[in-house]
Design a protein around this motif. Structure first.
Motif, mmCIF file in Angstrom:
data_model
loop_
_atom_site.group_PDB
_atom_site.id
_atom_site.type_symbol
_atom_site.label_atom_id
_atom_site.label_comp_id
_atom_site.label_asym_id
_atom_site.label_seq_id
_atom_site.Cartn_x
_atom_site.Cartn_y
_atom_site.Cartn_z
ATOM 1 N N UNK A 152 40.178 31.462 46.583
ATOM 2 C CA UNK A 152 39.906 30.196 47.266
ATOM 3 C C UNK A 152 38.539 29.638 46.872
ATOM 4 N N UNK A 153 37.548 30.511 46.683
ATOM 5 C CA UNK A 153 36.209 30.059 46.279
ATOM 6 C C UNK A 153 36.198 29.599 44.829
ATOM 7 N N UNK A 154 37.000 30.232 43.983
ATOM 8 C CA UNK A 154 37.032 29.888 42.560
ATOM 9 C C UNK A 154 37.781 28.583 42.318
ATOM 10 N N UNK A 177 39.158 32.294 29.737
ATOM 11 C CA UNK A 177 40.167 33.205 29.203
ATOM 12 C C UNK A 177 41.218 33.500 30.261
ATOM 13 N N UNK A 178 42.398 33.968 29.838
ATOM 14 C CA UNK A 178 43.413 34.362 30.817
ATOM 15 C C UNK A 178 42.913 35.531 31.662
ATOM 16 N N UNK A 179 43.665 35.858 32.673
ATOM 17 C CA UNK A 179 43.318 36.974 33.556
ATOM 18 C C UNK A 179 43.142 38.268 32.752
ATOM 19 N N UNK A 180 42.266 39.134 33.257
ATOM 20 C CA UNK A 180 42.072 40.445 32.631
ATOM 21 C C UNK A 180 43.347 41.277 32.787
ATOM 22 N N UNK A 181 43.540 42.174 31.863
ATOM 23 C CA UNK A 181 44.715 43.049 31.921
ATOM 24 C C UNK A 181 44.575 44.057 33.067
ATOM 25 N N UNK A 201 40.497 38.825 37.721
ATOM 26 C CA UNK A 201 41.943 38.590 37.766
ATOM 27 C C UNK A 201 42.239 37.095 37.685
ATOM 28 N N UNK A 202 41.208 36.258 37.906
ATOM 29 C CA UNK A 202 41.342 34.809 37.693
ATOM 30 C C UNK A 202 41.197 34.505 36.196
ATOM 31 N N UNK A 203 40.108 34.991 35.620
ATOM 32 C CA UNK A 203 39.803 34.776 34.200
ATOM 33 C C UNK A 203 38.983 35.957 33.708
ATOM 34 N N UNK A 204 39.311 36.447 32.525
ATOM 35 C CA UNK A 204 38.569 37.566 31.940
ATOM 36 C C UNK A 204 37.414 37.024 31.121
#
Length: 184
Positions: A10-12, A31-35, A56-59
């Motif tokens: 929610x903050x992001x 970048x996409x979410x971390x693995x 988990x939002x962006x790596x």
């Protein structure tokens, strides 16, 4: 009440919305979410769930974000959380005979600590770190500025870092850490 991964998402969300609207060039670098494996690596370092939710939002991101700071990916490349964590500990070994750095706020007067996990760099040798080993008067998960000669608490936690209000009031945009001279 503790911060949850949903609180982080929610903050992001408004930050990402602002980037997509006002700075699409920076938004494209996210970048996409971390693995799952990368998130497990963070967990093995003791990084709390709310901080792992950030990756988990962006790596990380490609271009400079966060007001001159680049959000590090968990792994891969020369600049990553795992590599910089090792580099910080190695630097501390080399400086172990030197006088300790100055400190501002509730932070250990050490060159580095295994419980300090870098998550952003300005590429000049300075890092923002998650403090997983604060002294008794500090807060688990507080944000530290680690530079050449000083260790400073600049935010009490992740949600304060992500809060756009102080950033918008200073710069008119959300571009990250401000007030690095004043302790929290």
């Amino acid at each position: 009440m503790s911060t949850t991964p949903a609180d982080v998402a929610a903050a992001w969300a408004p930050i990402e919305a602002w980037l997509r609207s006002e700075r699409p060039d920076l938004a494209e670098g996210l970048k996409p979410a971390a693995s799952t494996d990368a998130l497990d690596e963070l967990a093995s370092l003791g990084v709390p769930a709310e901080w792992r939710a950030l990756w988990s939002q962006h790596d990380g991101e490609g271009p400079v974000l966060l007001g001159g700071w680049s959000f590090l990916p968990v792994e891969g490349g020369v600049e990553s959380v795992l590599v910089e964590h090792d580099n910080l500990l190695e630097m501390a070994r080399h400086l172990s005979e030197e006088a300790p750095p100055s400190v501002v706020g509730p932070v250990r007067p050490l060159w580095a600590h295994r419980g300090w996990v870098p998550f952003a760099t300005d590429y000049s040798g300075r890092f923002l770190c998650i403090d997983l080993a604060p002294p008794h008067d500090g807060q688990m998960g507080q944000v530290l500025l680690v530079d050449e000669s000083k260790r400073q608490v600049i935010y009490p936690g992740l949600l304060e870092l992500l809060d756009p209000e102080p950033h918008l009031s200073v710069a008119g945009s959300w571009l990250g850490p401000v007030g690095a001279e004043e302790p929290v």
